[in-house]
Write a protein that holds these residues in place. Structure first.
Motif, PDB file in Angstrom:
ATOM      1  N   ALA A   1       7.495 -11.691   5.693  1.00 62.23           N
ATOM      2  CA  ALA A   1       6.471 -10.762   6.344  1.00 62.23           C
ATOM      3  C   ALA A   1       5.671 -11.181   7.748  1.00 62.23           C
ATOM      4  CB  ALA A   1       5.614 -10.108   5.230  1.00 62.23           C
ATOM      5  N   CYS A   2       5.269 -12.389   7.201  1.00 61.83           N
ATOM      6  CA  CYS A   2       4.591 -13.297   8.407  1.00 61.83           C
ATOM      7  C   CYS A   2       5.504 -13.550   9.651  1.00 61.83           C
ATOM      8  CB  CYS A   2       4.127 -14.501   7.881  1.00 61.83           C
ATOM      9  SG  CYS A   2       2.480 -14.352   6.871  1.00 61.83           S
ATOM     10  N   ALA A   3       6.553 -13.855   9.111  1.00 59.91           N
ATOM     11  CA  ALA A   3       7.620 -14.207  10.357  1.00 59.91           C
ATOM     12  C   ALA A   3       7.932 -13.011  11.188  1.00 59.91           C
ATOM     13  CB  ALA A   3       8.849 -14.637   9.712  1.00 59.91           C
ATOM     14  N   GLU A   4       7.939 -11.774  10.553  1.00 63.34           N
ATOM     15  CA  GLU A   4       8.119 -10.484  10.870  1.00 63.34           C
ATOM     16  C   GLU A   4       7.037  -9.605  11.445  1.00 63.34           C
ATOM     17  OE1 GLU A   4      10.161  -8.491   7.777  1.00 63.34           O
ATOM     18  OE2 GLU A   4      12.309  -9.863   8.374  1.00 63.34           O
ATOM     19  N   ASN A   5       5.740 -10.520  11.513  1.00 61.56           N
ATOM     20  CA  ASN A   5       4.527  -9.840  12.085  1.00 61.56           C
ATOM     21  C   ASN A   5       4.503  -8.614  11.161  1.00 61.56           C
ATOM     22  OD1 ASN A   5       2.206 -10.138  13.276  1.00 61.56           O
ATOM     23  ND2 ASN A   5       2.918  -8.660  15.215  1.00 61.56           N
TER      24      ASN A   5
ATOM     25  N   MET B   1       0.919  -1.195   0.095  1.00 63.13           N
ATOM     26  CA  MET B   1      -0.008  -0.149  -0.096  1.00 63.13           C
ATOM     27  C   MET B   1       0.809   1.296   0.033  1.00 63.13           C
ATOM     28  SD  MET B   1      -2.923   1.030   2.436  1.00 63.13           S
ATOM     29  CE  MET B   1      -2.100   2.081   3.741  1.00 63.13           C
ATOM     30  N   PHE B   2       1.777   1.164   0.773  1.00 55.35           N
ATOM     31  CA  PHE B   2       2.617   2.342   0.994  1.00 55.35           C
ATOM     32  C   PHE B   2       3.505   2.562  -0.318  1.00 55.35           C
ATOM     33  CE2 PHE B   2       1.451   3.738   4.993  1.00 55.35           C
ATOM     34  CZ  PHE B   2       1.442   2.882   5.688  1.00 55.35           C
ATOM     35  N   ASP B   3       3.989   1.379  -0.753  1.00 51.07           N
ATOM     36  CA  ASP B   3       4.800   1.657  -2.031  1.00 51.07           C
ATOM     37  C   ASP B   3       3.946   2.366  -3.259  1.00 51.07           C
ATOM     38  OD1 ASP B   3       6.389  -1.634  -1.814  1.00 51.07           O
ATOM     39  OD2 ASP B   3       6.882   0.225  -1.085  1.00 51.07           O
TER      40      ASP B   3
ATOM     41  N   ASP C   1       0.675  -5.881   6.672  1.00 50.89           N
ATOM     42  CA  ASP C   1       0.512  -4.957   5.406  1.00 50.89           C
ATOM     43  C   ASP C   1       1.480  -5.690   4.246  1.00 50.89           C
ATOM     44  OD1 ASP C   1      -1.220  -3.330   6.342  1.00 50.89           O
ATOM     45  OD2 ASP C   1       0.385  -2.072   6.989  1.00 50.89           O
ATOM     46  N   ARG C   2       2.733  -5.910   4.606  1.00 51.97           N
ATOM     47  CA  ARG C   2       3.593  -6.386   3.479  1.00 51.97           C
ATOM     48  C   ARG C   2       3.201  -8.036   3.071  1.00 51.97           C
ATOM     49  NH1 ARG C   2       6.845  -5.258  -0.620  1.00 51.97           N
ATOM     50  NH2 ARG C   2       8.567  -6.366  -0.798  1.00 51.97           N
TER      51      ARG C   2
END
Length: 97
Positions: free
Chosen positions: A40-44, A1-3, A47-48
């Motif tokens: 991204a899931c591992a880093e919680n 989204m931010f990209d 959004d990513r």
């Protein structure tokens, strides 16, 4: 989204009021999508992970995540000198079979 927002707001150097030209969306392959999604899931980072999930079909993402899991288990098993099944059970907190 931010990209997307960042690309939209990026200055183009064409002067004020000139239409902004955006580079075409880059196509992502299923392995890239799976890698970004799982990391991204591992880093919680929901959004990513949601962004990566939009890059490919759900079936392709599932295949890529499965392939990543298999490769990760094989790599960890080699590092630890044990079987992929033992590593999988250990990572999930399951008792040894």
């Amino acid at each position: 989204m931010f990209d997307r927002l960042r690309r939209h707001l990026r200055p183009t150097g064409q002067g004020e009021g000139a239409p902004q030209r955006h580079p075409p969306e880059r196509q992502h392959n299923l392995f890239e999508a799976a890698a970004v999604y799982v990391a991204a899931c591992a880093e919680n980072d929901p959004d990513r992970s949601a962004e990566a999930a939009r890059w490919v079909s759900p079936e392709a993402l599932s295949f890529g995540v499965n392939e990543l899991a298999c490769r990760a288990l094989v790599a960890l098993a080699r590092e630890r000198g044990t079987s992929p099944q033992h590593v999988a059970r250990s990572l999930l907190g399951l008792p040894a079979a």
